[in-house]
Design a protein around this motif. Structure first.
Motif, short mmCIF file in Angstrom:
data_model
loop_
_atom_site.label_atom_id
_atom_site.label_comp_id
_atom_site.label_asym_id
_atom_site.label_seq_id
_atom_site.Cartn_x
_atom_site.Cartn_y
_atom_site.Cartn_z
N GLY A 211 82.88 24.64 58.84
CA GLY A 211 82.49 23.85 59.99
C GLY A 211 82.17 24.70 61.19
O GLY A 211 82.58 25.87 61.29
N PHE A 212 81.46 24.10 62.15
CA PHE A 212 81.05 24.80 63.36
C PHE A 212 81.71 24.23 64.61
O PHE A 212 81.85 24.91 65.61
N VAL A 213 82.12 22.98 64.55
CA VAL A 213 82.91 22.37 65.61
C VAL A 213 84.34 22.17 65.12
O VAL A 213 85.29 22.58 65.77
N HIS A 214 84.48 21.55 63.94
CA HIS A 214 85.80 21.43 63.31
C HIS A 214 86.12 22.69 62.54
O HIS A 214 85.22 23.43 62.12
N SER A 215 87.41 22.92 62.32
CA SER A 215 87.82 24.13 61.61
C SER A 215 89.17 23.89 60.95
O SER A 215 89.93 23.00 61.34
N GLY A 216 89.44 24.68 59.91
CA GLY A 216 90.75 24.65 59.29
C GLY A 216 90.96 23.56 58.26
O GLY A 216 92.08 23.39 57.76
N HIS A 217 89.93 22.82 57.91
CA HIS A 217 90.08 21.73 56.95
C HIS A 217 89.03 21.88 55.87
O HIS A 217 87.93 22.41 56.12
N GLU A 218 89.34 21.40 54.68
CA GLU A 218 88.41 21.54 53.57
C GLU A 218 87.11 20.76 53.78
O GLU A 218 86.11 21.01 53.11
N ARG A 219 87.11 19.80 54.72
CA ARG A 219 85.91 19.02 54.99
C ARG A 219 85.46 19.18 56.45
O ARG A 219 84.92 18.25 57.04
N SER A 220 85.65 20.35 57.01
CA SER A 220 85.30 20.58 58.41
C SER A 220 83.82 20.31 58.69
O SER A 220 83.46 19.68 59.69
N PHE A 221 82.94 20.80 57.82
CA PHE A 221 81.50 20.58 58.03
C PHE A 221 81.14 19.11 57.84
O PHE A 221 80.24 18.60 58.52
N VAL A 222 81.82 18.43 56.94
CA VAL A 222 81.61 16.99 56.76
C VAL A 222 81.93 16.25 58.05
O VAL A 222 81.19 15.36 58.48
N LEU A 223 83.04 16.61 58.69
CA LEU A 223 83.41 15.98 59.96
C LEU A 223 82.38 16.29 61.04
O LEU A 223 82.04 15.42 61.85
N ASP A 224 81.89 17.53 61.05
CA ASP A 224 80.83 17.91 62.00
C ASP A 224 79.63 16.98 61.87
O ASP A 224 79.10 16.47 62.87
N VAL A 225 79.18 16.79 60.64
CA VAL A 225 77.97 16.01 60.39
C VAL A 225 78.20 14.54 60.71
O VAL A 225 77.37 13.89 61.37
N ALA A 226 79.32 13.99 60.27
CA ALA A 226 79.60 12.57 60.51
C ALA A 226 79.67 12.26 62.00
O ALA A 226 79.21 11.20 62.45
N ASP A 227 80.22 13.18 62.78
CA ASP A 227 80.38 12.94 64.21
C ASP A 227 79.05 12.92 64.96
O ASP A 227 78.98 12.41 66.09
N LEU A 228 78.01 13.47 64.36
CA LEU A 228 76.70 13.45 65.02
C LEU A 228 76.22 12.02 65.27
O LEU A 228 75.46 11.77 66.21
N TYR A 229 76.66 11.10 64.43
CA TYR A 229 76.13 9.73 64.47
C TYR A 229 77.21 8.71 64.81
O TYR A 229 77.02 7.52 64.63
N LYS A 230 78.34 9.19 65.30
CA LYS A 230 79.47 8.31 65.56
C LYS A 230 79.15 7.23 66.59
O LYS A 230 79.37 6.04 66.37
N THR A 231 78.60 7.63 67.73
CA THR A 231 78.39 6.66 68.81
C THR A 231 77.13 5.83 68.61
O THR A 231 77.01 4.74 69.16
#
Length: 314
Positions: A211-231
């Motif tokens: 990940g580039f924003v999230h870190s330390g988790h096996e799905r950090s990049f997944v969280l990065d991508v999902a958050d792009l469209y949260k709002t």
């Protein structure tokens, strides 16, 4: 030339692009099996056939049984598989890349491994979230504060739009029903978005953990991508569902979210955004065959399948 894990059933060129797939399908209290290249869903209403290559992410809810053959065809087609518990807890996700090439994951790894480049990608992610503001020159802490204010404002805006009262964000990991209707909706929407993002990341052959924003988790990049469209997608869908009442809030949220995903062509955007953020220009090798090379000096790649001490083996 050697091949690795060659698949006889289909090739990536024969499969629908991830951007063209159904975003997600939620199943519960049924048995999932395989028939040819489709999965079959058997429940009290009978048997339903679903082409596996049309699925982005398959969400398996309570009371679901799935066979080894079904998992095999889902893996073959690059579909994400997500187990969702009684309270909306996501336990596991998996998928297989639709590409034979490692070009995109290598591009991601190079960007992640360089601290300056990693920050540039993070700023580019925030730039997608804040199209009217330039995150250039801001520290990571400043970017996190901007994101926090953006999400709070989104909650207030959606509350005013739908008339649904909003107090604060509450997430009860082990008790989905402990939150009020909008909080339940936001949680349900988040789980779906994580499943969709994971499916796209896996299908493109990227690493979920870098990940580039999230870190330390096996799905950090997944969280990065999902958050792009949260709002834009997830939170509005949750409030739309909450506005209709408190009953079956998770089910209504999934339906509202699927409508928004289709309307905004989110899967197509997701693929395009990931490649753009990583600076992938698409010129790297991505052939239809499983193709493996060996790395030599000076970043030169040489053919595999040969003993390079003794010459080629025939």
């Amino acid at each position: 030339m050697s091949t690795v894990s060659k698949r006889a059933t289909s090739s990536p060129w024969e499969l629908p692009r991830v951007a063209d797939r159904v975003s997600f399908i939620y199943l519960e209290r049924c048995t999932v099996h395989r028939e040819d290249n489709a999965i079959t869903v058997t429940d009290a209403d009978g048997i339903t056939h679903i082409p596996s290559a049309t699925i982005g992410a398959l969400l398996l809810g309570p009371g679901t049984k799935i066979t080894h053959q079904a998992m095999s065809v889902l893996g073959e087609s690059g579909a994400g598989v997500v187990w969702v518990g009684e309270h909306g807890v996501r336990f596991y996700a998996g998928g297989r890349a639709l590409t034979r090439s490692s070009a995109l994951i290598e591009t991601q790894a190079i960007a992640w491994a360089n601290r300056r480049r990693r920050l540039e990608v993070a700023r580019a992610m925030y730039r997608l979230r804040f199209p009217d503001e330039d995150p250039e020159g801001r520290t990571r802490q400043e970017l996190l504060s901007m994101e926090g204010l953006r999400v709070k404002e989104c909650y207030r805006r959606e509350s005013a739009r739908t008339g649904v009262p909003w107090k604060r964000r509450e997430y009860h990991r082990d008790d989905f029903s402990a939150g009020d209707a909008p909080n339940q909706g936001v949680t349900a929407a988040a789980q779906c978005m994580y499943g969709i993002a994971h499916a796209v990341v896996a299908a493109l052959g990227c690493s979920p953990g870098l990940g580039f924003v999230h870190s330390g988790h096996e799905r950090s990049f997944v969280l990065d991508v999902a958050d792009l469209y949260k709002t834009e997608v997830a939170i509005p869908a949750a409030f739309d569902a909450a506005a209709e009442g408190v009953e079956e809030i998770a089910s209504r949220t999934r339906k509202a979210l699927r409508d928004r995903i289709n309307k905004t062509r989110l899967l197509d955007r997701c693929v395009r955004d990931i490649k753009g953020l990583l600076g992938y220009n698409g010129t790297q090798s991505a052939g239809a065959d499983d193709h493996v090379t060996l790395q030599s000096d000076g970043d030169v790649h040489v053919a595999s399948g040969y003993n390079h001490a003794d010459g080629p083996i025939w």
